[in-house]
Design an enzyme around this catalytic site. Sequence first.
Site, PDB file in Angstrom:
ATOM      1  NE  ARG A 197      23.174  19.764  18.041  1.00  0.00           N
ATOM      2  CZ  ARG A 197      22.956  21.477  16.977  1.00  0.00           C
ATOM      3  NH1 ARG A 197      22.164  22.280  17.313  1.00  0.00           N
ATOM      4  NH2 ARG A 197      23.150  21.349  15.639  1.00  0.00           N
TER       5      ARG A 197
ATOM      6  CG  HIS B  88      15.841  18.157  15.497  1.00  0.00           C
ATOM      7  ND1 HIS B  88      15.749  19.266  16.096  1.00  0.00           N
ATOM      8  CD2 HIS B  88      17.122  18.505  14.006  1.00  0.00           C
ATOM      9  CE1 HIS B  88      16.243  20.476  14.806  1.00  0.00           C
ATOM     10  NE2 HIS B  88      16.805  19.660  13.797  1.00  0.00           N
TER      11      HIS B  88
ATOM     12  CG  HIS C 117      14.567  21.738  10.592  1.00  0.00           C
ATOM     13  ND1 HIS C 117      15.335  21.905   9.481  1.00  0.00           N
ATOM     14  CD2 HIS C 117      15.332  21.221  11.231  1.00  0.00           C
ATOM     15  CE1 HIS C 117      16.701  21.823  10.060  1.00  0.00           C
ATOM     16  NE2 HIS C 117      17.053  21.546  10.961  1.00  0.00           N
TER      17      HIS C 117
ATOM     18  CG  ASP D  47      22.674  25.528  14.499  1.00  0.00           C
ATOM     19  OD1 ASP D  47      21.626  25.482  14.712  1.00  0.00           O
ATOM     20  OD2 ASP D  47      23.761  24.246  14.393  1.00  0.00           O
TER      21      ASP D  47
ATOM     22  CD  GLU E 122      15.024  25.090  13.203  1.00  0.00           C
ATOM     23  OE1 GLU E 122      15.397  23.356  14.123  1.00  0.00           O
ATOM     24  OE2 GLU E 122      15.561  25.278  12.969  1.00  0.00           O
TER      25      GLU E 122
END
Length: 403
Positions: free
Chosen positions: A132, A157, A231, A303, A369
């Site tokens: 982000r 992304h 991803h 996350d 990631e």
Amino acid sequence: MTTEPLHTEAEATKDRHRTGAGPATRRTVLAGAAAVGLTAAVTGQARAASGGRAPARELFGRLADGTKVHRWTLENGGTRLKVLSYGGIVQSLEIPDRRGRRTNVSLGFDNLDDYLTATTFFGALIGRYGNRIAGGRFTLDGRTYQLPLNDGPNTLHGGTKGFDKRVWDVEPFTDATGVGLVLRHISPDGEMGYPGTLKVKVTYTLTPRGTWRIDYAATTDRATVVNLTNHTYFNLAGEGSGDVYGHELTLEASRFTPVDTTLIPTGELARVAGTPFDFRTGKPVGRDIRAGHPQLVRGQGFDHNWVLDKGLTTAPRPAATLRDPGSGRTVRIATTEPGVQFYSGNFLVGTLTGTAGRIYRQGDGLCLETQHFPDSPNQPSFPSTVLRPGDTYRSTTEHSFHA
């Protein structure tokens, strides 16, 4: 990198008969055929050294404008990887369990249409900027750039049409390092609001040991920001088999970056000790995922970016280990990157049907990631993601599989 011979010895013999060649010509042709045979032998030796089959290509679908999307299959060292030219997507990743049974352990779809409409980024190459950027805005060298917003008030992304939605040029190879694909894409100046024409090269390699290696490289003609990643969603018990909460995860990180209500880092590098974010010694993914920690509430699970203790390195070093006790499958991830975003599949809500025809629900896969930190262009204390003309962006991540 070796190449296939243009003609075989049999084809050379056919040429000789077609031309009615005499003895002298036959000697020349046979010498040429011998040279071709030597080339084939060298190619065979390279394949033997790599231990893999030559990459195979098939048509997977077409875009609305007729552009063909191909699926490439790589196989080496017990690992089978299927990659789409669309988005560089890992459509399938098959690895063996402790009994040698090979199963697809990555989430995805069996058709192109679902990849075109889904917003989950299953298996995709991510860019120009993975993760982000706050407000979809950053300032570089005194100029402010505005990106399209595709994640609430932020850009995620790369924007509404990032690298995951581009058809890449693909070149297969077989050499002593393994079998693989070289994917190339040129992102023009101003695409998705980013400055500079960015030339990107990503190499997927399956080594003779079955390790999946990703090498990223990029150059630009104007200063820009770059943060490339992959991803892939892992479920080591098998795609579509249920949640991953029983998987055991280790992260080589004693700090993480807390986020605000829109999942943008606050700038703090918080200690994981004494929190649900402590994966240093390894624990089941689901052990603390429903704890009442405010950060877990904001992310609806994990996350977040973990700050790897090793920092930014020139060669891949251990970052994460994921193990499924039931199958015995383990993936060990090493990277040159300073961070890893662990996403526990929180936004899979039962609206998508996967490759095996089963519905994906929350926690049915997770992502690890490897990347620079989210919102780095707006966080001066974070490792820089600025790329300037004359420099080359380089990053490597290796996934080694065990059972």
